[in-house]
Design a protein around this motif. Structure first.
Motif, short mmCIF file in Angstrom:
data_model
loop_
_atom_site.label_atom_id
_atom_site.label_comp_id
_atom_site.label_asym_id
_atom_site.label_seq_id
_atom_site.Cartn_x
_atom_site.Cartn_y
_atom_site.Cartn_z
N VAL A 258 -26.90 20.72 -54.85
CA VAL A 258 -26.84 19.44 -55.57
C VAL A 258 -25.89 18.49 -54.87
CG1 VAL A 258 -26.20 18.34 -57.74
CG2 VAL A 258 -27.43 20.52 -57.78
N LYS A 259 -24.75 18.99 -54.45
CA LYS A 259 -23.78 18.15 -53.74
C LYS A 259 -24.38 17.59 -52.46
CE LYS A 259 -19.11 18.22 -51.79
NZ LYS A 259 -17.90 19.06 -51.53
N ALA A 260 -25.13 18.43 -51.72
CA ALA A 260 -25.76 17.99 -50.47
C ALA A 260 -26.83 16.94 -50.75
CB ALA A 260 -26.36 19.18 -49.74
N ALA A 261 -27.64 17.17 -51.77
CA ALA A 261 -28.73 16.23 -52.09
C ALA A 261 -28.19 14.89 -52.55
CB ALA A 261 -29.65 16.83 -53.15
N LYS A 262 -27.05 14.92 -53.23
CA LYS A 262 -26.46 13.67 -53.72
C LYS A 262 -25.57 12.98 -52.69
CE LYS A 262 -26.46 14.49 -58.72
NZ LYS A 262 -27.04 13.18 -59.05
N SER A 263 -25.36 13.62 -51.54
CA SER A 263 -24.49 13.04 -50.52
C SER A 263 -25.19 11.96 -49.71
CB SER A 263 -24.00 14.13 -49.58
OG SER A 263 -25.07 14.63 -48.76
#
Length: 402
Positions: A258-263
């Motif tokens: 999720v963190k990667a996708a939202k980055s």
């Protein structure tokens, strides 16, 4: 020298539109070298063939530029709230090649020449496959999906679909179209789900055939909700310690995804680009997980229903849901408008997508809808679709008895 220059120009014109520049120069050199091996008559035939193919390529490129220009115009009109009319669309299909092929012996000689080890090849880079998605997930997120039995995956998928307002008919018929009525949870487009033979033609996975960009997009939008659902599962009383530990590890991996996708910026083009990276591959492996895969695929279909409701369509026939799944929600809705129904599908697909997809080519939107419906009728008789329908019936009987 003049004839050689003419050959180079026609070969370059033919090739440049379809392959990268470096490959185009390689093919041009290959055509010129092959021509040097021919006698005068065969060289004239070969040069004439290349010239005609070059003209056809020019006309085809011109056609697709016009289609792209029309699409850009429609995008501006829709953004401004202006109605679309028939004049906003290309009304023809791409030009067909009607020239003569090379004589059999000359064609055979040309193919043999291109196959030589010393002739530069222009094969595209291979597409990532399930093994690549799994490897990337483990490397970048420490994630190994829980692979469950096919019928259990269908049960979880059906429960999720019913809870989000999708019907048995919608889900089973989309599955029948997307997977041929016998797809598995790890099916990839182009690879037969039973024999495992074939070559990947896209990154599409699973019952709804999500592309890797779809997976990134959905995790960016709904990943936090999925994390919370996993937390609730892990917190259930009486859960086996091994299962609780596995869910805890999965939560950690999913939070990193999720963190990667939202980055990255929340835009489809950005999600497409990120999906082609190793970290994007790793997110796509979520489709294979028995807990998350059904959620991920069904929420994509539910999102299509939401888009339809926003546009004033309170219900969607299975074939309409599939059209929006195939072409994209906004494009699918446009194809069903009066102005879009009787125009060629070239208006709604990229050139590559149109040329690769046999069910799309040579049809209007209305004809495509009819073709999709017919394919669904045929494929829902196959074992996977029959099992899926039975799973829905079993769940609905259980709910009625509760």
């Amino acid at each position: 020298m003049i004839r050689r220059s003419i050959l180079a120009v026609t070969a370059a014109a033919l090739i440049a539109a379809t392959v990268p520049a470096s490959a185009a120069w390689a093919r041009e050199a290959s055509a010129a070298a092959f021509a040097d091996t021919l006698d005068a008559d065969n060289r004239r035939i070969f040069e004439d063939y290349l010239s005609r193919r070059a003209f056809h390529a020019f006309e085809t490129d011109k056609f697709w530029r016009e289609a792209a220009d029309k699409r850009a115009l429609r995008k501006r009109k829709k953004a401004a709230g202006e109605p679309l009319t028939r004049d906003d669309y290309v009304l023809a299909f791409p030009p067909e090649w009607k020239g003569k092929p090379l004589p059999a012996e000359l064609a055979k000689a040309w193919a043999a020449f291109e196959a030589r080890d010393d002739v530069p090849k222009t094969a595209p880079d291979p597409l990532p496959v399930v093994a690549d998605f799994l490897a990337a997930a483990k490397t970048h997120y420490g994630f190994v999906p829980d692979r469950i039995a096919e019928r259990e995956f269908k049960k979880r998928y059906a429960r999720e679909a019913l809870s989000l307002g999708l019907s048995k008919e919608q889900v089973v018929r989309v599955y029948a179209l997307e997977t041929g009525g016998q797809g598995t949870a790890d099916m990839q487009a182009g690879i037969h789900p039973i024999t495992r033979k074939g070559t990947a033609i896209s990154s599409a996975l699973g019952y709804a055939q999500l592309l890797h960009a779809n997976s990134v997009n959905e995790i960016a939008k709904h990943g936090a909700v999925f994390v919370e659902r996993l937390r609730r599962l892990a917190g259930q009383p009486g859960l086996a310690p091994d299962r609780r530990a596995a869910l805890t590890r999965k939560i950690t991996s999913l939070k990193a995804m999720v963190k990667a996708a939202k980055s990255i910026p929340n835009a489809w083009e950005q999600h497409q680009a990120f999906a082609k990276t190793p970290k994007g591959y790793g997110i796509h492996a979520l489709n294979l997980d028995g807990d998350i895969g059904p959620w991920l695929q069904v929420i994509k279909l539910a999102g299509i229903m939401d888009e339809a409701r926003k546009a004033g369509r309170t219900t969607l026939r299975p074939v309409e849901l599939e059209l929006m799944n195939l072409a994209g929600p906004g494009t699918g809705l446009e194809m069903m408008l009066p102005a879009g129904l009787d125009v060629p599908t070239v208006n709604f697909f990229s050139r590559g997508g149109y040329e690769r997809n046999t069910i799309v080519r040579g049809k209007t939107s209305a004809q495509l809808l009819a073709a999709l419906d017919s394919r669904m009728d045929e494929n829902e008789k196959r074992p996977g679709a029959v099992e899926f329908a039975a799973v829905f019936d079993e769940i609905q009987r259980g709910r009625a008895a509760a």
